[in-house]
Design an enzyme around this catalytic site. Structure first.
Site: not given
Ligand code: ATP
Ligand code: MG
Length: 564
Positions: A37, A263, A273
């Site tokens: 996102e 993760r 984020k």
């Molecule tokens: P955050 O927890 O940092 O806000 P998010 O999951 O909201 O991250 P997205 O932009 O939705 O951020 O993530 C894009 C992709 O990266 C998703 O498929 C998510 O599962 C993966 N992702 C995010 N954080 C991690 C992590 N710490 N380890 C592995 N994959 C991750």
């Molecule tokens: Mg997300």
């Protein structure tokens, strides 16, 4: 395709994929996607997902799409989109012409919602958000059915069209899936699919005032792109039944398999984020690309290489249970990579003047120094040597303790690539008593680095010529957080900020070969660590280096003593 099936897949995600290849579940196709996102910069956790998705795409001769999951206008922006594109490319991955935006599917998603309404599987609910929450039930009690649950299809269609047309206030109605208010899975208790939200979207502007929820948009975006394996993190395990339910109700041919993996959690690091945004907004760091940030942009600016990050991601592997990876593993991967590729140079961070009393005043020698001790292919450069030098302040002690092997009154040491020198005298600031000059004699017979009479020295010090060296600023970084798990106690995570994470040294001296060093270029400063020319603040007039990583893991030593 068959030749890409390995005899022993390296992780459980690949095991699932290979099982599908064997059973022809997706007709031998493998299509993944990385779906960020655009509401922040990518961090090292995202890198794990990038490497996994793009790695699988390549390994099974399939594809991996880059998709902006931009269905929630709040906080999304073009700046973030551009940073994501830049970072994924920098990490070394290629989506060819498959850059997609979920916001491009808004019309199609709307039509799918209409289909669900027509099938009697979705209804417009006019309870408030609070009421919906209150009626959701508990772990032991089923939720209450909404009084609007039995609205006739025609009425739902009319209301949904009017929601889209902007006839209602934000929050006046939502579209909900009609599933099961008694489901043990909360997400299946008539989840909200669409809400009214007047907000300007960075791509669609004010065209829409209703926006789809993540669970509705994500599975359908995957299906539209004919993804086969929708790989996501563990917290979406409970969303999988809803993912499948929506695709099943719409009887879509393209029905991807969602697979959840753990993760990345890193010690001393925050990977969220939302929290990283706070650091940026509070000014705890200078921006998303602050070299202390766990973002790809920060790591790039710090001097980490894409190879090191990919190597880290492959070493941590992919598993189904959460764990905490030690950040020193990442630093180890960075060191390992830079040890191979970084040319060696000399720089002095805290200069102490050394005068060689018996060296001819106007003489300058040019020492030809290899750029890499094990790799002659990296060539050599010439380093000037003269009567006045700088050495590292901490390499001299006037009253050394027993085990101090470096320079001290009466002691002899070797200068790297050059002579033995012996300290004969010191000059002190009469006010402070600080040593300002160290006077030495050099032994002209030791140019080779060895004494003809076979005498030995305990230390070899790095140095630069006082008059030939050039000034530089060097920024030393330490961990941004002092706690292993900065968010651990759920308290204000900024409390564990390491207030000494940046030390800026303004009067460093580096060898003249570094004049005009390209922004982003990386070096090993002998005995000190790896350094990178800062891509933002450095100029030919004002060289600025970031310390990428020390030569050894000094933190492990400290915390080993129980201090960490
Ligand atoms: P955050 O927890 O940092 O806000 P998010 O999951 O909201 O991250 P997205 O932009 O939705 O951020 O993530 C894009 C992709 O990266 C998703 O498929 C998510 O599962 C993966 N992702 C995010 N954080 C991690 C992590 N710490 N380890 C592995 N994959 C991750
Ligand atoms: Mg997300």
């Amino acid at each position: 395709m068959a030749q890409s099936i390995s005899s022993s897949p390296s992780d459980f995600v690949r095991e699932v994929i290979e099982e599908h290849l064997r059973t022809s579940r997706f007709k031998g196709r493998v299509a993944t996607r990385f779906p960020p996102e655009p509401n922040g910069y990518l961090h090292i956790g995202h890198a794990k997902s990038v490497c996994l998705n793009f790695g699988i795409g390549a390994q099974y001769e399939g594809t991996c799409n880059l998709r902006m999951d931009d269905t929630d206008p709040a906080g999304e922006s073009l700046e973030y989109v551009e940073s994501i594109i830049n970072d994924v490319r920098w990490l070394g991955f290629d989506w060819q012409d498959r850059l997609f935006y979920a916001s491009d599917y808004f019309e199609q998603l709307y039509q799918y919602a209409v289909q669900l309404i027509n099938a009697g599987k979705a209804y417009v609910c006019s309870l408030s958000a609070d009421e919906i929450r209150e009626q959701r039930g508990t772990v032991t009690e089923p939720g209450k059915e909404s009084p609007y649950r039995q609205r006739p299809v025609e009425e739902n269609l009319g209301l949904f069209a009017r929601m889209r047309a902007g006839e209602f206030e934000d929050g006046a109605h939502v579209l909900r899936a009609k599933i099961d208010m008694a489901s043990p899975n909360f997400l299946m208790r008539d989840p909200v699919l669409y809400r009214i939200k007047r907000a300007t979207h960075y791509r669609t502007g004010t065209k829409w005032c209703i926006y789809p929820m993540y669970d509705f948009a994500h599975c359908l975006s995957d299906s539209i792109e004919k993804i086969t394996h929708s790989i996501c993190t563990l917290e979406f395990e409970n969303n999988r039944p809803l993912y499948d339910w929506i695709l099943d109700q719409l009887r879509l041919d393209s029905h991807p398999q969602q697979i959840e993996f753990a993760r990345l959690n890193l010690s001393y690091t925050i990977l969220s984020k939302r929290r990283l945004i706070e650091l940026v907004q509070q000014g705890a760091v200078t921006g998303w690309d602050d070299p202390r940030m766990p973002t790809i942009a920060g790591m790039r600016r710090r001097g980490y290489t894409p190879d090191a990050i990919r190597s880290f991601c492959s070493r941590i592997g992919v598993a189904k249970n959460e764990n905490l990876v030690d950040v020193s593993l990442l630093e180890h991967c960075v060191r390992e990579d830079l040890n191979e590729r970084a040319p060696r140079v000399m720089g002095v961070l805290r200069p102490l003047r050394v005068i060689l009393d018996n060296y001819p005043e106007t003489q300058v020698e040019e020492f030809e120094c290899p750029n890499h001790p094990q790799n002659p292919g990296m060539g050599s450069r010439s380093v000037p040597f003269s009567r006045e030098l700088y050495i590292e302040e901490e390499d001299f002690l006037e009253n050394p303790p027993k085990k101090f092997f470096r320079l001290a009154p009466g002691k002899e040491v070797r200068l790297r690539f050059g002579y033995f020198i012996k300290c004969v005298n010191v000059v002190k600031d009469p006010q402070t008593g600080r040593v300002t000059e160290v006077h030495c004699t050099y032994d002209p017979e030791t140019r080779s680095g060895f004494a003809p009479d076979g005498r030995k020295v305990d230390a070899t010090l790095h140095w630069v010529s006082a008059n030939h060296s050039i000034p530089a600023e060097v920024r030393l970084y330490d961990r941004l957080f002092q706690a292993v798990d900065p968010t651990g106690d759920g308290d204000d995570f900024t409390k564990t900020l390491n207030l000494k994470s940046l030390e800026s040294l303004g009067s460093c001296r580096v060898e003249p070969s570094l004049a005009g060093a390209a922004p982003g270029s990386r070096y090993q400063f002998e005995r000190l660590g790896y350094f990178c020319v800062d891509a933002k603040d450095s100029s030919t007039k004002n060289l600025v280096f970031n310390r990428i990583v020390t030569l050894r893991d000094s933190w492990a030593k400290i915390s080993g003593k129980g201090k960490g």
